[in-house]
Design a protein around this motif. Structure first.
Motif, short mmCIF file in Angstrom:
data_model
loop_
_atom_site.label_atom_id
_atom_site.label_comp_id
_atom_site.label_asym_id
_atom_site.label_seq_id
_atom_site.Cartn_x
_atom_site.Cartn_y
_atom_site.Cartn_z
N SER A 67 24.00 -47.31 13.35
CA SER A 67 24.56 -46.31 12.45
C SER A 67 23.77 -46.25 11.15
CB SER A 67 26.03 -46.59 12.17
OG SER A 67 26.21 -47.83 11.55
N CYS A 68 22.92 -47.21 10.89
CA CYS A 68 22.04 -47.25 9.73
C CYS A 68 20.86 -46.31 10.00
CB CYS A 68 21.56 -48.69 9.56
SG CYS A 68 20.13 -48.94 8.53
N SER A 69 20.52 -45.47 9.04
CA SER A 69 19.44 -44.50 9.25
C SER A 69 18.10 -45.19 9.51
CB SER A 69 19.32 -43.55 8.06
OG SER A 69 19.06 -44.26 6.86
N PHE A 70 17.84 -46.32 8.86
CA PHE A 70 16.60 -47.06 9.10
C PHE A 70 16.55 -47.58 10.54
CE2 PHE A 70 14.50 -51.21 9.44
CZ PHE A 70 13.19 -50.84 9.16
N ALA A 71 17.64 -48.19 10.97
CA ALA A 71 17.68 -48.73 12.33
C ALA A 71 17.52 -47.63 13.36
CB ALA A 71 18.97 -49.51 12.57
N LEU A 72 18.20 -46.51 13.15
CA LEU A 72 18.09 -45.39 14.08
C LEU A 72 16.66 -44.87 14.13
CD1 LEU A 72 19.37 -43.40 16.03
CD2 LEU A 72 19.93 -41.96 14.06
N GLN A 73 16.01 -44.77 12.98
CA GLN A 73 14.63 -44.32 12.93
C GLN A 73 13.72 -45.28 13.71
OE1 GLN A 73 13.13 -44.28 8.93
NE2 GLN A 73 11.30 -43.16 9.47
N GLU A 74 13.92 -46.57 13.54
CA GLU A 74 13.11 -47.55 14.25
C GLU A 74 13.38 -47.52 15.76
OE1 GLU A 74 10.60 -49.71 12.89
OE2 GLU A 74 10.88 -48.14 11.39
N PHE A 75 14.65 -47.37 16.14
CA PHE A 75 15.00 -47.29 17.55
C PHE A 75 14.37 -46.05 18.18
CE2 PHE A 75 18.67 -50.15 18.88
CZ PHE A 75 18.37 -51.12 17.95
N THR A 76 14.32 -44.96 17.45
CA THR A 76 13.74 -43.72 17.94
C THR A 76 12.23 -43.83 18.08
OG1 THR A 76 15.52 -42.46 16.90
CG2 THR A 76 13.55 -41.24 17.48
N ARG A 77 11.59 -44.49 17.15
CA ARG A 77 10.12 -44.60 17.14
C ARG A 77 9.56 -45.64 18.10
NH1 ARG A 77 8.63 -44.58 10.72
NH2 ARG A 77 9.08 -42.38 10.37
N GLN B 258 9.89 -47.74 21.54
CA GLN B 258 10.48 -47.82 22.87
C GLN B 258 10.94 -49.24 23.23
OE1 GLN B 258 11.12 -45.15 24.55
NE2 GLN B 258 11.96 -46.20 26.32
N GLU B 259 10.39 -50.25 22.59
CA GLU B 259 10.76 -51.63 22.93
C GLU B 259 12.22 -51.97 22.60
OE1 GLU B 259 8.42 -52.20 18.95
OE2 GLU B 259 8.28 -50.91 20.69
N TYR B 260 12.91 -51.09 21.88
CA TYR B 260 14.32 -51.30 21.58
C TYR B 260 15.25 -50.62 22.59
CZ TYR B 260 12.65 -52.80 16.96
OH TYR B 260 12.03 -53.44 15.93
N ALA B 261 14.70 -49.89 23.54
CA ALA B 261 15.50 -49.09 24.46
C ALA B 261 16.51 -49.92 25.24
CB ALA B 261 14.59 -48.33 25.42
N ASP B 262 16.17 -51.16 25.56
CA ASP B 262 17.06 -51.98 26.39
C ASP B 262 18.35 -52.41 25.67
OD1 ASP B 262 15.29 -53.64 24.80
OD2 ASP B 262 16.02 -55.37 25.94
N VAL B 263 18.34 -52.38 24.35
CA VAL B 263 19.55 -52.79 23.62
C VAL B 263 20.24 -51.63 22.91
CG1 VAL B 263 18.79 -55.17 23.28
CG2 VAL B 263 18.22 -53.44 21.56
N TRP B 264 19.69 -50.42 23.02
CA TRP B 264 20.22 -49.27 22.32
C TRP B 264 21.37 -48.65 23.11
CZ3 TRP B 264 16.74 -44.56 20.63
CH2 TRP B 264 17.48 -43.71 19.83
N ALA B 265 22.55 -48.66 22.52
CA ALA B 265 23.72 -48.00 23.12
C ALA B 265 23.72 -46.56 22.61
CB ALA B 265 25.01 -48.72 22.73
N LYS B 266 23.04 -45.68 23.32
CA LYS B 266 22.87 -44.29 22.87
C LYS B 266 24.17 -43.50 23.03
CE LYS B 266 17.96 -43.81 23.71
NZ LYS B 266 16.92 -43.01 24.33
N THR B 267 24.37 -42.59 22.08
CA THR B 267 25.48 -41.64 22.14
C THR B 267 24.92 -40.26 21.84
OG1 THR B 267 26.05 -41.83 19.81
CG2 THR B 267 27.11 -43.40 21.30
N ASP B 268 25.79 -39.26 21.82
CA ASP B 268 25.34 -37.89 21.59
C ASP B 268 25.33 -37.49 20.12
OD1 ASP B 268 25.04 -37.53 24.29
OD2 ASP B 268 27.06 -36.76 24.56
N THR B 269 25.71 -38.37 19.22
CA THR B 269 25.76 -38.02 17.80
C THR B 269 24.43 -38.36 17.14
OG1 THR B 269 26.65 -40.15 17.13
CG2 THR B 269 28.24 -38.43 17.68
#
Length: 69
Positions: A38-48, A50-61
């Protein structure tokens, strides 16, 4: 849920935010958990990165958390 990663302005530019995020991600992996950034920095890093994909609980928001703006 990852609410906030904050680095004091005096220490920014040293990749400390990324190090903190990596620590949280490593712990999530060890415990078999997912992260809602929910932190904008964390979301930006998760988006940029791919190595975080395995732990990212994606939603539609936008912020992966319906309570964030």
């Amino acid at each position: 849920m990852l609410h906030l990663i904050y680095v004091d302005p005096r220490f920014r530019g040293r990749h400390l935010g990324r190090q903190l995020l990596d620590f949280v991600v490593d712990e999530a992996r060890e415990k078999g958990r997912k992260i809602i950034p929910s932190c904008s920095f964390a979301l930006q890093e998760f988006t940029r990165h791919q190595e975080y994909a395995d732990v990212w609980a994606k939603t539609d928001t936008k912020y992966s958390d319906s309570y964030s703006s």
